[in-house]
Design a protein around this motif. Sequence first.
Motif, PDB file in Angstrom:
ATOM      1  N   LEU A  63      28.459  75.482   3.879  1.00 26.50           N
ATOM      2  CA  LEU A  63      27.905  74.851   5.080  1.00 26.50           C
ATOM      3  C   LEU A  63      26.668  75.607   5.566  1.00 26.50           C
ATOM      4  N   LEU A  64      26.768  76.916   5.587  1.00 29.38           N
ATOM      5  CA  LEU A  64      25.645  77.723   6.083  1.00 29.38           C
ATOM      6  C   LEU A  64      24.447  77.642   5.142  1.00 29.38           C
ATOM      7  N   ASP A  65      24.724  77.652   3.828  1.00 30.09           N
ATOM      8  CA  ASP A  65      23.631  77.579   2.854  1.00 30.09           C
ATOM      9  C   ASP A  65      22.938  76.213   2.871  1.00 30.09           C
ATOM     10  N   SER A  66      23.634  75.200   3.402  1.00 31.14           N
ATOM     11  CA  SER A  66      23.048  73.850   3.428  1.00 31.14           C
ATOM     12  C   SER A  66      21.855  73.778   4.381  1.00 31.14           C
ATOM     13  N   GLY A  67      21.772  74.746   5.297  1.00 27.29           N
ATOM     14  CA  GLY A  67      20.667  74.738   6.257  1.00 27.29           C
ATOM     15  C   GLY A  67      20.976  73.933   7.500  1.00 27.29           C
ATOM     16  N   THR A  68      21.999  73.099   7.439  1.00 28.83           N
ATOM     17  CA  THR A  68      22.406  72.331   8.632  1.00 28.83           C
ATOM     18  C   THR A  68      23.911  72.508   8.848  1.00 28.83           C
ATOM     19  N   PRO A  69      24.299  73.737   9.183  1.00 31.44           N
ATOM     20  CA  PRO A  69      25.739  74.009   9.290  1.00 31.44           C
ATOM     21  C   PRO A  69      26.412  73.219  10.406  1.00 31.44           C
ATOM     22  N   GLY A  70      25.674  72.936  11.471  1.00 34.02           N
ATOM     23  CA  GLY A  70      26.272  72.168  12.565  1.00 34.02           C
ATOM     24  C   GLY A  70      27.069  73.015  13.549  1.00 34.02           C
ATOM     25  N   PHE A  71      26.908  74.353  13.488  1.00 33.14           N
ATOM     26  CA  PHE A  71      27.550  75.202  14.494  1.00 33.14           C
ATOM     27  C   PHE A  71      26.701  76.451  14.715  1.00 33.14           C
ATOM     28  N   ASP A  72      26.917  77.083  15.865  1.00 34.76           N
ATOM     29  CA  ASP A  72      26.096  78.235  16.265  1.00 34.76           C
ATOM     30  C   ASP A  72      26.856  79.551  16.194  1.00 34.76           C
TER      31      ASP A  72
END
Length: 361
Positions: A172-181
Motif C-alpha cells: 500500500l505504501l509503495d503504491s504512492g496512494t496508501p490512503g492513510f497518514d
Amino acid sequence: MAGAQAWLEKIRALPLARKVKIMNVCGGHERSITQAGLRGVLPDNVELVPGPGCPVCVCPEEDIYQAIQLALQDKVILVAFGDMLRVPVNVPKGEVRSLVEAQAAGADVRPIASPTEARKIALDNPGKPVVFFAAGFETTIAPVAAALAEGLPENLSILLSGRLTWPAVAMLLDSGTPGFDALVAPGHVATVMGPDEWRFVVDKHGLPTAVAGFLPESLLASFYSVLRQVADGKRFLDNCYLEVAHAAGNPTAQRLLAQTLDVVDANWRGIGIIPKSGYALKPEYAAWNARLKYPDHADPTRRRIGEMPPGCDCAKVVLGKLYPNQCRLYGKACTPRTPVGPCMVSDEGACRIWWSGGVRE
Ligand code: SF4
C-alpha cells in the motif's frame, strides 16, 4: 475506562491542523474499536480505517476450492479454523460453494481451534487421511510451525495459506496512494515478530506508527501517540503494548517459523500477488504438504477464479479503500446470515465486525 477517558481528553487537546486518517492492521483492533464505539468519540478530524487484518478474507479462493474438493473427491477428513467454513467460492449455483456446504453434502469437514486438535483427530483416525487447511497470519501460523517441528502423524498433512501482514502494508505504501497518514500496527503480530518489523513505515515512508494492544485504553494510547507525532512534526515507532510485545518478539516462535517454512510470493484474494507475503512448507516437510500429496483440483473452466464474488468490494475494504458500508451489497444482499464475501463471514472481517457492531447503513 478511566484510562480510556484520560487518553481521550489528551487526544482532544491536541492541536491538529488537518484531518488525520489512521489505519489499523488487525481484525481484533477493528473489533475493539467498533465495540467500544471509539469512532464516535474521537474528534471529527480523526478518521479510523480498517486495513488488511483478516487472513480469511484474503485467503485465495482457489485454496478454498481445493479444500472443498479434497473433502468431496479425495474423502479426506478436512479440518479448518471455524470461520473458514462458510467462506463462499465462485462456482455456479447448485454446486458446493463452501466447506459447510461440503459438510452438508456428506463430506467429513470439522472445525478446529488449534493444530493440537488437528493432531488429535489424525491420531484418533489412523486409517484416514486428514488435511489441515491452515489459513492465518504470523500469530496463527507460528503454532502450525511448532506442530511441524514437533513432528506430525503420517496421515496428517497441511494445506497452508499463511500470510505475513507487513508486506500488504508495504505494498500500500509503495503504491504512492496508501490512503492513510498514520499506522496502528498489530499487537499480536508484534508479540511474535517484534515491533521493529514495522520500523520501515517510519524510516522509509515517514509515517507515525504505534503498536497497540486490544483494550480501548491501549488503542487510544496508540492513537494519541501517532496524532501527537503528527501535531509535533515528529516521526517514530512507538510501542503501546509494552507489557506483551517485547522488543525481540518471541524468538522461539520466530525460530520455528524459520525452521519449517519458507517465505514466498503469495496471492491475496482479489488483490493479487504480493512479494514475500506468504508461507510455504520447506522441502524437508514435503511428506506433510497437502499441495504435493494430493492432486490439484484446479478447474480452469471455472469463472472468476481467485476473485471476490460479483459485486463484492471486500478487496477494497481489506485495503482500506472503502468502508464496509460503502459496498452496495452491505446489509442488503450481504449479511452474516447470507454472506456474499469473506469479509462478512470471518470474525476478523471488517464487514461482519461493523454489522455486529450495529452499523446498519
Ligand atoms: Fe463483500 Fe459483503 Fe463486505 Fe460487500 S458487504 S464487501 S459483499 S463481504
